[in-house]
Design a protein around this motif. Structure first.
Motif, PDB file in Angstrom:
ATOM      1  N   GLY A 140      54.860  -0.083  -5.482  1.00  0.00           N
ATOM      2  CA  GLY A 140      54.788  -1.525  -5.238  1.00  0.00           C
ATOM      3  C   GLY A 140      54.227  -1.863  -3.874  1.00  0.00           C
ATOM      4  O   GLY A 140      53.422  -2.788  -3.735  1.00  0.00           O
ATOM      5  N   THR A 217      59.163  -1.649 -12.487  1.00  0.00           N
ATOM      6  CA  THR A 217      59.064  -2.837 -13.332  1.00  0.00           C
ATOM      7  C   THR A 217      59.301  -2.497 -14.794  1.00  0.00           C
ATOM      8  O   THR A 217      59.849  -3.310 -15.554  1.00  0.00           O
ATOM      9  CB  THR A 217      57.669  -3.475 -13.168  1.00  0.00           C
ATOM     10  OG1 THR A 217      57.434  -3.746 -11.776  1.00  0.00           O
ATOM     11  CG2 THR A 217      57.549  -4.762 -13.957  1.00  0.00           C
ATOM     12  N   ARG A 218      58.922  -1.288 -15.196  1.00  0.00           N
ATOM     13  CA  ARG A 218      59.065  -0.895 -16.603  1.00  0.00           C
ATOM     14  C   ARG A 218      60.521  -0.975 -17.075  1.00  0.00           C
ATOM     15  O   ARG A 218      60.781  -1.244 -18.240  1.00  0.00           O
ATOM     16  CB  ARG A 218      58.513   0.521 -16.831  1.00  0.00           C
ATOM     17  CG  ARG A 218      58.507   0.910 -18.307  1.00  0.00           C
ATOM     18  CD  ARG A 218      57.548   2.027 -18.607  1.00  0.00           C
ATOM     19  NE  ARG A 218      58.093   3.331 -18.304  1.00  0.00           N
ATOM     20  CZ  ARG A 218      57.819   4.438 -19.020  1.00  0.00           C
ATOM     21  NH1 ARG A 218      57.022   4.348 -20.070  1.00  0.00           N
ATOM     22  NH2 ARG A 218      58.315   5.599 -18.683  1.00  0.00           N
ATOM     23  N   MET A 220      62.631  -3.292 -16.242  1.00  0.00           N
ATOM     24  CA  MET A 220      62.899  -4.698 -16.534  1.00  0.00           C
ATOM     25  C   MET A 220      62.227  -5.125 -17.841  1.00  0.00           C
ATOM     26  O   MET A 220      62.810  -5.870 -18.635  1.00  0.00           O
ATOM     27  CB  MET A 220      62.388  -5.601 -15.404  1.00  0.00           C
ATOM     28  CG  MET A 220      62.889  -5.243 -14.004  1.00  0.00           C
ATOM     29  SD  MET A 220      64.664  -5.354 -13.787  1.00  0.00           S
ATOM     30  CE  MET A 220      65.113  -3.618 -13.843  1.00  0.00           C
ATOM     31  N   GLU A 221      61.004  -4.662 -18.040  1.00  0.00           N
ATOM     32  CA  GLU A 221      60.190  -5.180 -19.143  1.00  0.00           C
ATOM     33  C   GLU A 221      60.237  -4.345 -20.409  1.00  0.00           C
ATOM     34  O   GLU A 221      59.877  -4.839 -21.485  1.00  0.00           O
ATOM     35  CB  GLU A 221      58.741  -5.310 -18.660  1.00  0.00           C
ATOM     36  CG  GLU A 221      58.609  -6.299 -17.508  1.00  0.00           C
ATOM     37  CD  GLU A 221      57.193  -6.406 -16.971  1.00  0.00           C
ATOM     38  OE1 GLU A 221      56.337  -5.590 -17.384  1.00  0.00           O
ATOM     39  OE2 GLU A 221      56.950  -7.291 -16.133  1.00  0.00           O
ATOM     40  N   THR A 237      65.476  -8.655 -10.696  1.00  0.00           N
ATOM     41  CA  THR A 237      64.842  -8.344  -9.420  1.00  0.00           C
ATOM     42  C   THR A 237      64.775  -6.841  -9.263  1.00  0.00           C
ATOM     43  O   THR A 237      65.809  -6.165  -9.244  1.00  0.00           O
ATOM     44  CB  THR A 237      65.645  -8.939  -8.247  1.00  0.00           C
ATOM     45  OG1 THR A 237      65.828 -10.343  -8.455  1.00  0.00           O
ATOM     46  CG2 THR A 237      64.921  -8.710  -6.929  1.00  0.00           C
ATOM     47  N   CYS A 238      63.560  -6.298  -9.179  1.00  0.00           N
ATOM     48  CA  CYS A 238      63.419  -4.848  -9.017  1.00  0.00           C
ATOM     49  C   CYS A 238      62.511  -4.549  -7.823  1.00  0.00           C
ATOM     50  O   CYS A 238      61.661  -5.360  -7.441  1.00  0.00           O
ATOM     51  CB  CYS A 238      62.893  -4.187 -10.281  1.00  0.00           C
ATOM     52  SG  CYS A 238      61.177  -4.532 -10.683  1.00  0.00           S
ATOM     53  N   GLN A 240      60.000  -2.546  -7.294  1.00  0.00           N
ATOM     54  CA  GLN A 240      58.546  -2.477  -7.441  1.00  0.00           C
ATOM     55  C   GLN A 240      57.916  -3.862  -7.381  1.00  0.00           C
ATOM     56  O   GLN A 240      56.842  -4.037  -6.807  1.00  0.00           O
ATOM     57  CB  GLN A 240      58.155  -1.793  -8.756  1.00  0.00           C
ATOM     58  CG  GLN A 240      56.649  -1.573  -8.871  1.00  0.00           C
ATOM     59  CD  GLN A 240      56.239  -0.842 -10.141  1.00  0.00           C
ATOM     60  OE1 GLN A 240      57.078  -0.520 -10.983  1.00  0.00           O
ATOM     61  NE2 GLN A 240      54.958  -0.575 -10.289  1.00  0.00           N
ATOM     62  N   ASP A 241      58.602  -4.850  -7.943  1.00  0.00           N
ATOM     63  CA  ASP A 241      58.076  -6.217  -7.935  1.00  0.00           C
ATOM     64  C   ASP A 241      58.101  -6.842  -6.542  1.00  0.00           C
ATOM     65  O   ASP A 241      57.130  -7.458  -6.108  1.00  0.00           O
ATOM     66  CB  ASP A 241      58.879  -7.102  -8.889  1.00  0.00           C
ATOM     67  CG  ASP A 241      58.529  -6.864 -10.352  1.00  0.00           C
ATOM     68  OD1 ASP A 241      57.509  -6.213 -10.621  1.00  0.00           O
ATOM     69  OD2 ASP A 241      59.296  -7.328 -11.213  1.00  0.00           O
TER      70      ASP A 241
END
Length: 340
Positions: A140, A217-218, A220-221, A237-238, A240-241
């Motif tokens: 990130g 992010t993976r 979270m998504e 909230t992670c 990498q983001d």
């Protein structure tokens, strides 16, 4: 102190004084161990643990609840309005050891002279720390995709595991895809039982729940939706983001701002953060101004702490007693606290 002279009646007397509950538990277990054979211990511990757990909920959890501004019996209200949760090690864990997954993928991909699991373990530890320090937040900070970050990391795992073995690009592509697929599939992760209980509890459903995690992010998504728990949360909230990792103030601030979208008048001390890292979760959250619980997963072999180089920040009121008071062994304890 020697536990042997302590009778069970003395044990329960000691347990009734809240501040000595942890010591009482340790001594009580020692008494059982000293007086019963292994089969008797097992049968005794089933009933004994259930009985002590009920006593703990009735007597000890109100004290912890009070320290967290949770309701004690009769208060009728709670100051906590939102709960922030870590992901890996708190809500989910890998279904099998990460090293086994890496090793199995190497056998599947038919790598030449594949590393043993011990060699793979050594390689992973070195490679993960190297990459985390030079390219923080899973790429990130550097601005690269998570898949690219992991590709370089996995390549270094093999290099550090067996420095003298050269792997062709074609062989590595086949191997890496297998590893990356595994951790993006249902075979990669599982929801921990006590996490299910918390997320499905009526008490938790009445609060605002969100994620604050040092994960890609993976997670979270893809991972949370794949495990069908994403609908329990309002914010994600992670690291990498947001390009910052716990225990930094920035990631907790980003999490707080996302939570306030749903509760605009939310205050910091109305948020309870729960995680399994003393440095990243507990000390980081307390320094920011959240309330916090440290989830001790040391008894769970499925939970491994990889970011063991993180230094714990100071916070107001930091002490051994504070940490001990706010340490739990299971998220089931949170369910009990919320229902008081």
């Amino acid at each position: 102190f020697s536990p042997l002279p302590l009778s069970l009646s003395q044990f329960f007397t000691l347990l009734l004084s809240h501040q000595h509950a942890a010591a009482a538990w340790s001594w009580g277990v020692a008494v059982v161990d000293s007086k019963y054979n292994s089969k008797q211990q097992h049968l005794f511990q089933i009933e004994f643990s259930d009985m002590v757990s009920k006593i703990f909920v009735l007597l000890c959890l109100p004290s912890i609840a009070a320290s967290l501004s949770l309701p004690s019996p009769g208060t009728g209200s709670s100051k906590i309005r939102a709960i922030s949760l870590d992901v890996t090690g708190t809500l989910v864990a890998t279904r099998e050891p990460v090293i086994k997954s890496y090793h199995d993928a190497a056998l599947w991909a038919q790598l030449p002279d594949p590393p043993t699991q011990d060699e793979m373990k050594k390689g992973f530890k070195i490679a993960f720390k190297e990459r985390s320090l030079e390219s923080p937040c899973y790429g990130g900070v550097e601005g690269i995709a998570g898949r690219e970050w992991w590709r370089e990391t996995v390549a270094r795992v093999l290099h550090h595991a067996k420095p003298d073995v050269k792997v062709s690009e074609q062989d590595f592509d086949r191997y890496f895809r297998r590893v990356y697929q595994h951790f993006g599939s249902p075979a990669g992760y599982e929801v921990l039982d006590d996490a299910k209980n918390l997320l499905e509890s009526k008490s938790a459903s009445e609060l605002l729940l969100g994620i604050t995690s040092n994960t890609p992010t993976r997670h979270m998504e893809s991972v949370l939706p794949m495990l069908d728990i994403h609908n329990h949360f309002k914010w994600f909230t992670c690291s990498q983001d947001v390009k910052y990792e716990k225990p930094s103030m920035e990631i907790f601030d980003a999490s707080f701002e996302e939570a306030k979208f749903w509760l605009p008048d939310l205050k910091k001390d109305e948020v309870l953060h729960i995680g399994d890292s003393y440095a990243a979760d507990y000390c980081g959250a307390k320094r920011f101004g959240f309330q916090a619980l440290l989830l001790d997963r040391s008894d769970n072999p499925a939970v491994v702490a990889y970011q063991d180089w993180i230094e714990a920040p100071d916070y107001e009121g930091k002490s051994v007693e504070d940490v001990q008071l706010n340490t739990i062994k299971s998220l089931n304890e949170v369910v009990s606290m919320l229902s008081l």
